[in-house]
Design a protein around this motif. Structure first.
Motif, short mmCIF file in Angstrom:
data_model
loop_
_atom_site.label_atom_id
_atom_site.label_comp_id
_atom_site.label_asym_id
_atom_site.label_seq_id
_atom_site.Cartn_x
_atom_site.Cartn_y
_atom_site.Cartn_z
N SER A 1 42.56 -0.65 78.45
CA SER A 1 43.39 -1.10 77.32
C SER A 1 43.11 -2.56 77.00
O SER A 1 43.12 -2.97 75.83
N THR B 1 39.97 -2.69 75.08
CA THR B 1 40.20 -2.21 73.71
C THR B 1 40.79 -3.32 72.84
O THR B 1 40.37 -3.52 71.69
N VAL B 2 41.76 -4.05 73.38
CA VAL B 2 42.37 -5.16 72.62
C VAL B 2 41.34 -6.24 72.31
O VAL B 2 41.28 -6.75 71.19
N GLU C 1 39.00 -4.98 69.56
CA GLU C 1 39.66 -4.96 68.26
C GLU C 1 39.80 -6.39 67.72
O GLU C 1 39.58 -6.64 66.52
N ASP D 1 36.40 -7.66 66.50
CA ASP D 1 36.03 -7.02 65.23
C ASP D 1 36.75 -7.67 64.04
O ASP D 1 36.14 -7.96 63.01
N ILE D 2 38.06 -7.92 64.21
CA ILE D 2 38.85 -8.52 63.13
C ILE D 2 38.42 -9.96 62.86
O ILE D 2 38.28 -10.38 61.71
N LYS E 1 28.75 -1.14 69.58
CA LYS E 1 28.63 -0.70 68.19
C LYS E 1 27.44 0.25 68.08
O LYS E 1 26.30 -0.11 68.38
N ILE F 1 38.49 -5.40 57.02
CA ILE F 1 39.30 -5.19 58.23
C ILE F 1 40.08 -3.88 58.12
O ILE F 1 40.73 -3.61 57.11
N LYS F 2 40.02 -3.10 59.18
CA LYS F 2 40.71 -1.81 59.20
C LYS F 2 41.61 -1.73 60.44
O LYS F 2 41.30 -1.04 61.41
N ALA F 3 42.68 -2.48 60.43
CA ALA F 3 43.60 -2.49 61.56
C ALA F 3 44.43 -1.21 61.57
O ALA F 3 45.00 -0.81 60.55
N SER F 4 44.47 -0.56 62.70
CA SER F 4 45.20 0.71 62.82
C SER F 4 46.71 0.47 62.86
O SER F 4 47.18 -0.51 63.44
N TRP G 1 48.84 -0.10 66.19
CA TRP G 1 49.09 -1.37 66.86
C TRP G 1 50.50 -1.87 66.59
O TRP G 1 51.02 -2.71 67.33
#
Length: 216
Positions: free
Chosen positions: A18, A21-22, A25, A28-29, A52, A64-67, A70
């Motif tokens: 986890s 993952t953070v 993310e 990426d942002i 990637k 940016i594609k923030a889910s 979150w």
């Protein structure tokens, strides 16, 4: 917090994954955010990201594609509340090593207590999210002061305002933080004071090491 999860937990442990993952993310942002003004740097960073699988570059894969996953209700307030208590704790031991202490947090039953329970299900833990935020070696979460609390104990009092659902749920809760030197030894692996002996890893590290041997 990051170093403990990345380097002390088992490779496939959910806590470690986890954390990765953070970080992924966040990277990426950040890269997509500065891409319009630093295009060459953004493209170079993007091309060197090892996980990637596409090679189209930062400009052909969208903005940016923030889910929405979150934005978990209550988690922001839980972290902010824990950080407020951590600041109270660190302020009480100014200049000293936080890992040499155990923390007792006392909160009356209510919304704040429930939020802290989401970060630590057990009454006492050295591996919970709450303890990681507190930066101590061990954290205990209680709804009332322990009966054995010394009369001269340094009890730090504070309040925290919870604001949920755009203000529809608003509650100010009080808390108490007690910091006291921990009686256990320093673990030679994770450096927390959670071992029975300075020459033997703590129970968590012993479990991780045993799992590592079993997978080889």
């Amino acid at each position: 917090l990051l170093s403990c999860r990345l380097y002390c937990e088992e490779a496939k442990d959910p806590k470690r994954r986890s954390c990765q993952t953070v970080l992924a993310e966040a990277l990426d942002i950040v890269v997509r955010s500065f891409a319009p003004i630093l295009p060459h740097l953004a493209e170079e960073v993007f091309q060197y990201i090892p996980y990637k699988k596409d090679s189209e570059g930062v400009f052909r894969t969208g903005w940016i594609k923030a889910s929405s996953a979150w934005k978990k209700p209550g988690i922001e307030e839980a972290i902010e509340g824990a950080c407020a208590m951590r600041d109270s704790f660190l302020g009480s031991i100014s200049g000293k090593n936080a890992l040499e202490y155990e923390v007792i947090i006392v909160i009356e039953p209510g919304l704040l207590f429930e939020l802290m329970e989401a970060l630590q299900a057990e009454e006492t833990s050295s591996v919970s999210q709450l303890n990681e935020i507190m930066m101590a070696s061990q954290t205990t979460l209680l709804s009332e002061l322990p009966k054995e609390t010394p009369s001269d104990a340094n009890i730090i009092k504070g309040t925290f305002l919870i604001n949920l659902e755009g203000g529809d749920i608003c509650e100010q809760s009080s808390y108490k933080v007690i910091a006291r030197p921990i009686a256990k030894a320093k673990c030679p692996r994770c450096r927390r004071y959670t071992a029975e002996s300075s020459s033997t890893p703590c129970p968590r590290c012993l479990q991780v090491l045993a799992a590592g041997k079993g997978s080889t």
